[in-house]
Design a protein around this motif. Structure first.
Motif, short mmCIF file in Angstrom:
data_model
loop_
_atom_site.label_atom_id
_atom_site.label_comp_id
_atom_site.label_asym_id
_atom_site.label_seq_id
_atom_site.Cartn_x
_atom_site.Cartn_y
_atom_site.Cartn_z
N GLU A 209 0.81 -1.21 0.00
CA GLU A 209 0.00 0.00 0.00
C GLU A 209 0.85 1.27 0.00
O GLU A 209 0.42 2.31 -0.49
N ILE A 210 2.05 1.20 0.57
CA ILE A 210 2.87 2.40 0.73
C ILE A 210 4.05 2.40 -0.22
O ILE A 210 4.29 3.36 -0.95
N LEU A 211 4.80 1.31 -0.22
CA LEU A 211 6.04 1.23 -1.00
C LEU A 211 5.74 1.05 -2.47
O LEU A 211 4.89 0.25 -2.86
N PRO A 372 -7.46 -7.92 7.59
CA PRO A 372 -8.49 -7.19 6.85
C PRO A 372 -7.99 -5.99 6.06
O PRO A 372 -8.63 -5.59 5.08
N ASN A 373 -6.90 -5.39 6.46
CA ASN A 373 -6.36 -4.26 5.71
C ASN A 373 -4.83 -4.25 5.82
O ASN A 373 -4.27 -4.80 6.75
N PHE A 374 -4.18 -3.66 4.84
CA PHE A 374 -2.73 -3.58 4.81
C PHE A 374 -2.10 -4.95 5.08
O PHE A 374 -1.18 -5.09 5.89
N PRO A 407 -1.49 0.70 10.07
CA PRO A 407 -1.68 0.18 11.43
C PRO A 407 -0.76 -0.99 11.77
O PRO A 407 -0.87 -1.56 12.86
N ALA A 408 0.14 -1.35 10.86
CA ALA A 408 0.97 -2.55 11.07
C ALA A 408 1.81 -2.45 12.33
O ALA A 408 1.94 -3.42 13.08
N ARG A 465 -13.09 -11.18 6.95
CA ARG A 465 -14.28 -10.63 6.29
C ARG A 465 -14.52 -9.16 6.63
O ARG A 465 -15.45 -8.55 6.09
N GLN A 466 -13.70 -8.62 7.51
CA GLN A 466 -13.85 -7.22 7.89
C GLN A 466 -12.97 -6.33 7.02
O GLN A 466 -12.14 -5.57 7.50
N ARG A 467 -13.15 -6.42 5.72
CA ARG A 467 -12.34 -5.63 4.81
C ARG A 467 -12.67 -4.16 4.98
O ARG A 467 -13.83 -3.76 4.90
N THR A 468 -11.64 -3.37 5.24
CA THR A 468 -11.84 -1.93 5.43
C THR A 468 -10.79 -1.17 4.63
O THR A 468 -9.77 -1.71 4.24
N THR A 469 -11.08 0.10 4.42
CA THR A 469 -10.05 0.95 3.83
C THR A 469 -9.01 1.25 4.87
O THR A 469 -9.27 1.21 6.07
#
Length: 481
Positions: A209-211, A372-374, A407-408, A465-469
């Motif tokens: 997402e970042i690199l 769910p994210n990142f 949030p990692a 299943r809690q896919r979020t932005t």
């Protein structure tokens, strides 16, 4: 053994550290692979020690080198005792100086990370023990608990492997320490090398997402040097040196944590000897370092309750831990027995291959479905830590998320706070071998299989299943380890 010998042995490790850092600064391959200087120093000590230079010298008629290489047997004896001592200091400081979160707060931030981390750790036990039952015991006649060496060497690292030397010897397979140290070396090198390869793959495939492709570490970062305009204090002066040196104070806190752990372990061993030692023994074989971690938590609870002036500095604790780990790794690798690994090369290669395949496979196939994210940033940190040590995971995380925008970091930190007491050198790691020896392999394989299925199911069916932005979460402090 004289005090001069002990002192000279420590000075030699200091010289080895300096040489290894110079090599890291000058050797481009080591920079690109982010190989820790302590690993380089440990390999150098191994090369000029009795197992390599000593054997070469003996073959060439230089009998003076045969016994210890460039070192004396007395110096090697000192080095062999250091890992077991220093790992207790490291574990005593795992939570010291870190604010202990409430369970609700930690679960809210790091629930998916805990599920994924527990899946990897319990999976290392399941894979290792199944491998032992089906292959290692029938073909190589090794103890069935040899399957636990994947978790001990990979998730636990050099410190855990060295700290359990007495346990291995007590249960009749002292060579397991060399196998575990060898696995820890494979793990930490794989954690960096495979981790960087995975990052390159993730960037090319657009999974980060970042690199992005144009982001590269600086020359200074690769050399392991902090650039002048980015340097910060390694610790804070919290007390007046005229009363006591701040570093001395923090060493005393670590020593207190170890002492409390020793008293607790001694008490548990005494209770065991009075109540059930005739039936089975557990605490007799538990090493000090996981209980020293409990002692450190007790000290931290007292710090949070009474340290109104905030004189305990987290960074100084981490510096002492880092120093202990550097000395530990060089001493452990410098006294590694290659002959023990060579005589058990079949089990060693199978354990290393199975552990590496499982841990990397979990990242590639499970992390996208459980986080769910990142997922890449969060998963690469856990994968690096599960192969090497906490710092390996953080190195990989800082490569893919240099400014900690995801949030990692927070999730990884809270996950460490909850899993460190049990896996990777914690109470479970310390207790599985005595449990298997006393009750049978099913008493470990069964619960680990249940834990594996539960954590995997929760990760995929609930958190996955809690896919979020992407959104940032509160930062967590990450215990060293």
């Amino acid at each position: 053994m004289s005090a001069n010998t002990v002192g000279f042995a420590l000075l030699l490790i200091g010289v080895m550290m300096l040489i290894s850092k110079i090599i890291r600064v000058k050797w481009r391959l080591a920079q690109k692979l982010f190989i820790p200087s302590s690993i380089i120093g440990g390999v150098i000590a191994l090369l000029i020690g009795p197992d390599i230079l000593g054997r070469i010298g003996s073959a060439l008629g230089a009998d003076g080198l045969a016994e210890g290489g460039l070192f004396t047997p007395e110096i090697l004896d000192v080095w062999k005792t250091l890992p077991g001592l220093l790992i207790s200091l490291v574990f005593a400081g795992l939570f010291m100086g870190h604010r202990l979160p409430s369970p609700k707060e930690a679960l809210r931030v790091a629930g998916p990370q805990i599920s994924f981390g527990m899946t990897i750790a319990s999976g290392q036990y399941v894979v290792g023990l199944l491998l032992a039952i089906l292959v290692l015991v029938p073909l190589f006649n090794v103890p069935v608990w040899t399957g636990t060496l994947i978790e001990i060497g990979f998730e636990g690292g050099h410190g855990t492997a060295a700290g359990m030397a007495d346990t291995f010897a007590d249960f009749g397979f002292a060579e397991a320490q060399d196998l575990a140290l060898g696995l820890a070396t494979v793990g930490i090198l794989s954690g960096v090398i495979v981790g960087i390869a995975l990052i390159n793959w993730g960037v090319r495939r657009g999974k980060t997402e970042i690199l992005r492709n144009d982001a590269k570490p600086t020359v200074a970062e690769q050399a392991g040097i902090v650039e002048k305009d980015r340097r910060r204090a390694a610790g804070t002066l919290t007390v007046q040196p005229s009363s006591i040196e701040t570093l001395t104070l923090h060493f005393g806190l670590l020593a207190l944590g170890v002492l409390i752990g020793w008293l607790m372990l001694t008490g548990l061993q005494w209770i065991e000897s009075k109540l059930w030692a005739d039936s089975f023994e557990l605490f007799t074989y538990v090493p000090l370092f996981p209980i020293a971690m409990v002692g450190g938590i007790i000290v931290q609870v007292a710090i949070q309750s009474f340290d109104r002036d905030e004189i305990v500095d987290q960074q100084l604790i981490e510096r002492l831990q880092g120093f202990s780990l550097d000395v530990l790794v060089i001493a452990a690798l410098g006294t590694l027995s290659l002959s023990a690994i060579a005589s058990n090369i079949g089990p060693f290669l199978l354990l290393a291959g199975a552990g590496l395949a499982w841990t990397v496979g979990a990242f590639i196939f499970l992390a996208p479905r459980m986080l769910p994210n990142f997922w890449f940033e969060r998963g690469i940190a856990d994968t690096g830590q599960a192969l090497g040590v906490t710092s390996t995971g953080l190195i990989l995380l800082r490569v893919v998320d240099p400014n900690l925008e995801t949030p990692a970091y927070s999730a990884f930190g809270y996950k460490q706070l909850l899993l460190e007491p049990f896996f990777g050198g914690g109470l479970i790691t310390a207790g599985v071998i005595p449990i298997i020896a006393n009750f049978g392999v099913g008493w470990v394989l069964g619960p680990m299989l249940v834990l594996f299925v539960a954590s995997l199911s929760i990760g995929i069916l609930y958190f996955g299943r809690q896919r979020t932005t992407g959104q940032t979460l509160p930062r967590a402090e990450v215990p060293a380890g």
